[in-house]
Design a protein around this motif. Structure first.
Motif, PDB file in Angstrom:
ATOM      1  N   GLY A  16      45.071  61.143  31.690  1.00 55.18           N
ATOM      2  CA  GLY A  16      43.977  60.215  31.518  1.00 55.18           C
ATOM      3  C   GLY A  16      44.584  59.088  30.967  1.00 55.18           C
ATOM      4  O   GLY A  16      44.072  57.780  31.332  1.00 55.18           O
ATOM      5  N   LEU A  17      45.788  59.055  30.308  1.00 56.68           N
ATOM      6  CA  LEU A  17      46.545  57.906  29.904  1.00 56.68           C
ATOM      7  C   LEU A  17      47.217  57.073  30.919  1.00 56.68           C
ATOM      8  O   LEU A  17      46.779  55.547  30.964  1.00 56.68           O
ATOM      9  CB  LEU A  17      47.491  58.141  28.687  1.00 56.68           C
ATOM     10  N   LEU A  18      47.599  57.790  32.004  1.00 61.72           N
ATOM     11  CA  LEU A  18      48.155  56.816  33.152  1.00 61.72           C
ATOM     12  C   LEU A  18      47.166  56.342  33.942  1.00 61.72           C
ATOM     13  O   LEU A  18      47.191  55.308  34.369  1.00 61.72           O
ATOM     14  CB  LEU A  18      48.984  58.170  33.873  1.00 61.72           C
ATOM     15  N   LEU A  19      46.022  56.866  33.973  1.00 62.73           N
ATOM     16  CA  LEU A  19      44.886  56.345  34.526  1.00 62.73           C
ATOM     17  C   LEU A  19      44.229  55.126  34.082  1.00 62.73           C
ATOM     18  O   LEU A  19      44.037  54.288  34.612  1.00 62.73           O
ATOM     19  CB  LEU A  19      43.715  57.715  34.745  1.00 62.73           C
ATOM     20  N   LEU A  20      44.348  55.108  32.736  1.00 64.68           N
ATOM     21  CA  LEU A  20      43.797  53.869  31.930  1.00 64.68           C
ATOM     22  C   LEU A  20      45.043  52.749  32.233  1.00 64.68           C
ATOM     23  O   LEU A  20      44.698  51.713  32.325  1.00 64.68           O
ATOM     24  CB  LEU A  20      43.838  54.271  30.531  1.00 64.68           C
ATOM     25  N   VAL A  21      46.296  53.078  32.219  1.00 67.74           N
ATOM     26  CA  VAL A  21      47.509  52.228  32.800  1.00 67.74           C
ATOM     27  C   VAL A  21      47.148  51.628  33.960  1.00 67.74           C
ATOM     28  O   VAL A  21      47.507  50.575  34.130  1.00 67.74           O
ATOM     29  CB  VAL A  21      48.681  52.815  32.608  1.00 67.74           C
ATOM     30  N   PHE A  22      46.929  52.442  34.836  1.00 68.96           N
ATOM     31  CA  PHE A  22      46.762  52.129  36.336  1.00 68.96           C
ATOM     32  C   PHE A  22      45.499  51.076  36.469  1.00 68.96           C
ATOM     33  O   PHE A  22      45.534  50.270  37.283  1.00 68.96           O
ATOM     34  CB  PHE A  22      46.421  53.120  37.474  1.00 68.96           C
ATOM     35  N   MET A  23      44.358  51.568  35.770  1.00 68.11           N
ATOM     36  CA  MET A  23      43.186  50.668  35.798  1.00 68.11           C
ATOM     37  C   MET A  23      43.524  49.171  34.957  1.00 68.11           C
ATOM     38  O   MET A  23      43.087  48.181  35.455  1.00 68.11           O
ATOM     39  CB  MET A  23      41.938  51.168  34.991  1.00 68.11           C
ATOM     40  N   LEU A  24      44.379  49.097  34.019  1.00 65.78           N
ATOM     41  CA  LEU A  24      44.804  47.992  33.325  1.00 65.78           C
ATOM     42  C   LEU A  24      45.573  47.150  34.433  1.00 65.78           C
ATOM     43  O   LEU A  24      45.553  46.082  34.582  1.00 65.78           O
ATOM     44  CB  LEU A  24      45.536  48.009  32.185  1.00 65.78           C
ATOM     45  N   TRP A  25      46.535  47.964  35.169  1.00 65.17           N
ATOM     46  CA  TRP A  25      47.417  47.320  36.297  1.00 65.17           C
ATOM     47  C   TRP A  25      46.461  46.719  37.332  1.00 65.17           C
ATOM     48  O   TRP A  25      46.540  45.391  37.956  1.00 65.17           O
ATOM     49  CB  TRP A  25      48.208  48.392  37.113  1.00 65.17           C
ATOM     50  N   LEU A  26      45.446  47.199  37.725  1.00 64.90           N
ATOM     51  CA  LEU A  26      44.372  46.847  38.699  1.00 64.90           C
ATOM     52  C   LEU A  26      43.679  45.396  38.148  1.00 64.90           C
ATOM     53  O   LEU A  26      43.488  44.438  38.932  1.00 64.90           O
ATOM     54  CB  LEU A  26      43.367  47.821  39.125  1.00 64.90           C
ATOM     55  N   PHE A  27      43.581  45.592  36.889  1.00 65.33           N
ATOM     56  CA  PHE A  27      42.868  44.354  36.252  1.00 65.33           C
ATOM     57  C   PHE A  27      43.836  43.004  36.311  1.00 65.33           C
ATOM     58  O   PHE A  27      43.262  42.115  36.504  1.00 65.33           O
ATOM     59  CB  PHE A  27      42.641  44.880  34.586  1.00 65.33           C
ATOM     60  N   TYR A  28      45.086  43.357  35.941  1.00 64.99           N
ATOM     61  CA  TYR A  28      46.124  42.396  36.121  1.00 64.99           C
ATOM     62  C   TYR A  28      46.255  41.886  37.394  1.00 64.99           C
ATOM     63  O   TYR A  28      46.508  40.744  37.868  1.00 64.99           O
ATOM     64  CB  TYR A  28      47.317  42.727  35.530  1.00 64.99           C
ATOM     65  N   LYS A  29      46.213  42.889  38.490  1.00 67.37           N
ATOM     66  CA  LYS A  29      46.498  42.553  39.888  1.00 67.37           C
ATOM     67  C   LYS A  29      45.391  41.616  40.481  1.00 67.37           C
ATOM     68  O   LYS A  29      45.541  40.918  41.296  1.00 67.37           O
ATOM     69  CB  LYS A  29      46.244  43.954  40.698  1.00 67.37           C
ATOM     70  N   LEU A  30      44.010  41.955  39.957  1.00 64.71           N
ATOM     71  CA  LEU A  30      43.004  41.123  40.417  1.00 64.71           C
ATOM     72  C   LEU A  30      42.936  39.713  39.513  1.00 64.71           C
ATOM     73  O   LEU A  30      42.805  38.769  40.288  1.00 64.71           O
ATOM     74  CB  LEU A  30      41.756  41.477  39.706  1.00 64.71           C
ATOM     75  N   LEU A  31      43.453  39.640  38.238  1.00 63.55           N
ATOM     76  CA  LEU A  31      43.628  38.351  37.491  1.00 63.55           C
ATOM     77  C   LEU A  31      44.742  37.550  38.091  1.00 63.55           C
ATOM     78  O   LEU A  31      44.764  36.369  38.471  1.00 63.55           O
ATOM     79  CB  LEU A  31      43.599  38.762  35.997  1.00 63.55           C
ATOM     80  N   TYR A  32      46.162  38.262  38.176  1.00 61.93           N
ATOM     81  CA  TYR A  32      47.273  37.392  38.575  1.00 61.93           C
ATOM     82  C   TYR A  32      47.905  37.542  40.009  1.00 61.93           C
ATOM     83  O   TYR A  32      48.318  36.606  40.475  1.00 61.93           O
ATOM     84  CB  TYR A  32      48.333  37.635  37.652  1.00 61.93           C
ATOM     85  N   GLY A  33      47.371  38.915  40.605  1.00 58.86           N
ATOM     86  CA  GLY A  33      48.018  39.189  41.914  1.00 58.86           C
ATOM     87  C   GLY A  33      47.490  38.031  42.799  1.00 58.86           C
ATOM     88  O   GLY A  33      48.594  37.625  43.595  1.00 58.86           O
ATOM     89  N   ILE A  34      46.435  37.672  42.956  1.00 59.73           N
ATOM     90  CA  ILE A  34      46.242  36.585  44.165  1.00 59.73           C
ATOM     91  C   ILE A  34      47.160  35.232  43.921  1.00 59.73           C
ATOM     92  O   ILE A  34      47.634  34.792  44.813  1.00 59.73           O
ATOM     93  CB  ILE A  34      44.667  36.074  44.044  1.00 59.73           C
ATOM     94  N   LEU A  35      47.096  34.966  42.668  1.00 57.71           N
ATOM     95  CA  LEU A  35      47.830  33.645  42.284  1.00 57.71           C
ATOM     96  C   LEU A  35      49.400  33.721  42.725  1.00 57.71           C
ATOM     97  O   LEU A  35      49.859  32.956  43.122  1.00 57.71           O
ATOM     98  CB  LEU A  35      47.511  33.475  41.116  1.00 57.71           C
TER      99      LEU A  35
END
Length: 213
Positions: free
Chosen positions: A176-195
């Motif tokens: 569950g913790l790894l899933l939360l970390v993965f979701m946070l990674w997706l959040f950062y991917k959305l925020l910074y990934g495109i830029l």
């Protein structure tokens, strides 16, 4: 036939003059685009600062403080929240500094170095937050395990009276913790990934431009 040869020579002459003129124009365009992307990275980091503040205001209340005191993490929570804001504030300053410096950059090589520095800074920031979330999650888990009476219900008691944590429960929590970390990674991917992807494209174009020159 003479006219055709004349046109070919004229075209070759124009083509020979083209790189210098177009190179200048391309550099200015990439410089402007890179400056704009760095400005957006700065805006995104400020948005993130506001977002985490909003989440903390919503989630931290008297009941939360009492729960943290019960598992002996009251001081830890205060320190971790302060650390989160200090680190985020530091990176906002770095992003602002990079944005201001890129505006005065006047060479292809310096702009390329600035782009690389920004990409490394953002990647380091994302990695720091992901690792921090995982470590804090583990600390909270073990604190609840040892100090929260509710967790005694899941403990396995051996014949000699010793207690142990079910491995399935540990695996479930870490999953569950790894899933939360993965979701946070997706959040950062959305925020910074495109830029960052666009900055990488700018870097490649600058590299081609420098090789051409």
């Amino acid at each position: 036939m003479d006219e055709l040869e004349f046109l070919k020579k004229d075209w070759k002459r124009q083509e020979a003059d083209l790189p210098k003129i177009s190179g200048d124009a391309i550099y200015k365009m990439i410089h402007k685009r890179s400056s704009s992307l760095m400005k957006w990275i700065l805006y995104v980091s400020i948005f993130e600062f506001i977002l985490w503040t909003f989440i903390n205001v919503l989630t931290i209340n008297n009941k939360t403080w009492e729960s943290l005191r019960k598992i002996h993490l009251f001081e830890f929570e205060i320190i971790s929240v302060l650390l989160q804001y200090i680190v985020l504030g530091f990176f906002i300053f770095i992003f602002y500094k990079n944005y201001k410096e890129v505006q005065t950059t006047d060479s292809t090589r310096h702009l390329m170095n600035r782009i690389l520095k920004v990409r490394r800074t953002v990647n380091f920031y994302v990695a720091y937050n992901l690792i921090l979330m995982f470590v804090v999650g583990l600390i909270v888990f073990f604190a609840m395990l040892y100090f929260d009476p509710e967790f005694e219900k899941i403990m396995i008691t051996a014949d000699d009276g010793s207690q142990s944590i079910p491995l399935g429960f540990i695996a479930l929590f870490i999953g569950g913790l790894l899933l939360l970390v993965f979701m946070l990674w997706l959040f950062y991917k959305l925020l910074y990934g495109i830029l960052l992807k666009r900055l990488k494209r700018n870097y490649k174009e600058l590299n081609k431009l420098e090789l051409r020159d």
